[in-house]
Design a protein around this motif. Structure first.
Motif, PDB file in Angstrom:
ATOM      1  N   ALA A 235     -27.240  40.882  51.285  1.00  0.00           N
ATOM      2  CA  ALA A 235     -26.697  40.479  49.983  1.00  0.00           C
ATOM      3  C   ALA A 235     -27.295  41.274  48.831  1.00  0.00           C
ATOM      4  O   ALA A 235     -26.605  41.590  47.858  1.00  0.00           O
ATOM      5  CB  ALA A 235     -26.923  38.987  49.761  1.00  0.00           C
ATOM      6  N   LYS A 291     -26.997  37.763  43.525  1.00  0.00           N
ATOM      7  CA  LYS A 291     -27.023  38.301  44.887  1.00  0.00           C
ATOM      8  C   LYS A 291     -28.121  37.629  45.714  1.00  0.00           C
ATOM      9  O   LYS A 291     -27.929  37.322  46.891  1.00  0.00           O
ATOM     10  CB  LYS A 291     -27.249  39.814  44.860  1.00  0.00           C
ATOM     11  CG  LYS A 291     -26.105  40.609  44.239  1.00  0.00           C
ATOM     12  CD  LYS A 291     -26.454  42.095  44.202  1.00  0.00           C
ATOM     13  CE  LYS A 291     -25.351  42.914  43.545  1.00  0.00           C
ATOM     14  NZ  LYS A 291     -25.716  44.353  43.477  1.00  0.00           N
ATOM     15  N   ARG A 294     -26.986  34.287  46.734  1.00  0.00           N
ATOM     16  CA  ARG A 294     -25.999  34.374  47.816  1.00  0.00           C
ATOM     17  C   ARG A 294     -26.683  34.650  49.149  1.00  0.00           C
ATOM     18  O   ARG A 294     -26.327  34.063  50.178  1.00  0.00           O
ATOM     19  CB  ARG A 294     -24.974  35.470  47.499  1.00  0.00           C
ATOM     20  CG  ARG A 294     -23.909  35.638  48.565  1.00  0.00           C
ATOM     21  CD  ARG A 294     -22.666  36.336  48.025  1.00  0.00           C
ATOM     22  NE  ARG A 294     -22.986  37.633  47.456  1.00  0.00           N
ATOM     23  CZ  ARG A 294     -23.037  38.774  48.167  1.00  0.00           C
ATOM     24  NH1 ARG A 294     -22.811  38.746  49.479  1.00  0.00           N
ATOM     25  NH2 ARG A 294     -23.308  39.915  47.587  1.00  0.00           N
ATOM     26  N   GLY A 295     -27.680  35.538  49.142  1.00  0.00           N
ATOM     27  CA  GLY A 295     -28.412  35.801  50.378  1.00  0.00           C
ATOM     28  C   GLY A 295     -29.105  34.555  50.904  1.00  0.00           C
ATOM     29  O   GLY A 295     -29.096  34.285  52.109  1.00  0.00           O
TER      30      GLY A 295
END
Length: 306
Positions: A235, A291, A294-295
């Motif tokens: 991500a 990001k 999201r990871g």
């Protein structure tokens, strides 16, 4: 050519009247039968009713549209209001607290972490420009919460900027235990030397001392940590730590109360080094933090699905 009288002319008036009556009766029977079939097809539950053929109130098909949540899988395969991870519980633990700096005595108080006594909490680190770790962890955790909720996960926070300080590390672990969480992740950022870059995930060691017994969570916590590390790389594009974990992005520790006292699968993630200028540039970028969230969310959902 036939030149004799027509068949009709051979019938007397009375038979002709009877024939017409029979014909009328047959026509009436046909009309009644057609009406019955029409009623059956129209009535609710009998074939296709006009209501069933009406357009969706949302202007689209009645079939739920796929959801593109943290893992990119569709979430519209169940009944309306249900998603693929409904019923799962995740505890997110935003590390530290901005108000800790105003409560030095309280956070310096020692608490039992099973195999030692350690500070209730600390202030955490910050970038050279003053961006606090506590601000970073709360922002990323909130972003991850939004993504997890899209998949139907119930998310519990240990603190949401609503505490005067802390909570203490033992309480952070207890909150995950009380929630009977399927997974718990503590979000942090490191404060190391310049040149030390990358993220790492901290896994619980096997600790059986005092109130601590991590025997049951060591294996599932490793599975959670491995999935989290893999998804975080994908991500964010960040590399695993170049100073902890020998390039694996994984580190095992026995001195963290948040892990030692947990009864549910739990890991810490250090998302980067706030003291390195290059890492700090990422950590202070809202787009990069999305990001990172999201990871984290994808790593958790991967774990919950397997």
């Amino acid at each position: 050519m036939f030149s004799g009288p027509s068949p009709r002319s051979t019938l007397s008036p009375e038979p002709r009247r009877r024939a017409r009556g029979i014909l009328v009766a047959a026509l009436l029977v046909a009309v009644v039968a057609a009406g019955a079939v029409g009623w059956f097809l129209w009535r609710p539950g009998g074939g296709a009713s006009p209501r069933a053929a009406a357009p969706s109130p949302h202007g689209a098909s009645a079939t739920p549209a796929p959801s593109h949540g943290p893992t990119g899988h569709g979430a519209g395969h169940g009944a309306p209001g249900h998603t693929r991870l409904s019923g799962k519980i995740v505890v997110l633990d935003p590390g530290h607290n901005l108000r800790n700096r105003d409560h030095g005595a309280e956070i310096a108080r020692r608490v039992d972490v099973g195999n030692a006594r350690k500070e209730c909490d600390t202030t955490g680190t910050a970038t050279n420009d003053g961006y606090a770790e506590a601000s970073f962890t709360l922002d990323v955790a909130r972003r991850a919460r939004a993504l997890l909720r899209q998949e139907g996960v119930k998310v519990v926070f240990t603190q949401d900027g609503d505490r005067p300080y802390g909570p203490c590390v033992d309480e952070r672990a207890a909150l995950g235990n009380t929630a009977h969480a399927d997974a718990a992740v503590s979000v942090h950022a490191d404060g190391s030397a310049v040149g030390n870059r990358g993220f790492h995930v901290i896994l619980p060691a096997r600790v059986t001392a005092g109130k601590a017994d991590t025997s049951a969570i060591v294996a599932p916590s490793r599975a959670l940590g491995e999935r989290l590390a893999g998804r975080f790389v994908a991500a964010t594009g960040s590399a695993p730590s170049n100073y902890i974990g020998n390039g694996t992005g994984l580190d095992v520790r026995s001195d963290l109360g948040g892990l030692n006292l947990s009864k549910v699968p739990k890991v810490f993630i250090e998302c980067g080094n706030m003291r390195d200028p290059k890492d700090a540039a990422q950590l202070t970028d809202p787009q990069w933090r999305q990001k990172a969230a999201r990871g984290i969310a994808e790593g958790i959902t991967d774990f919950l699905e397997h």
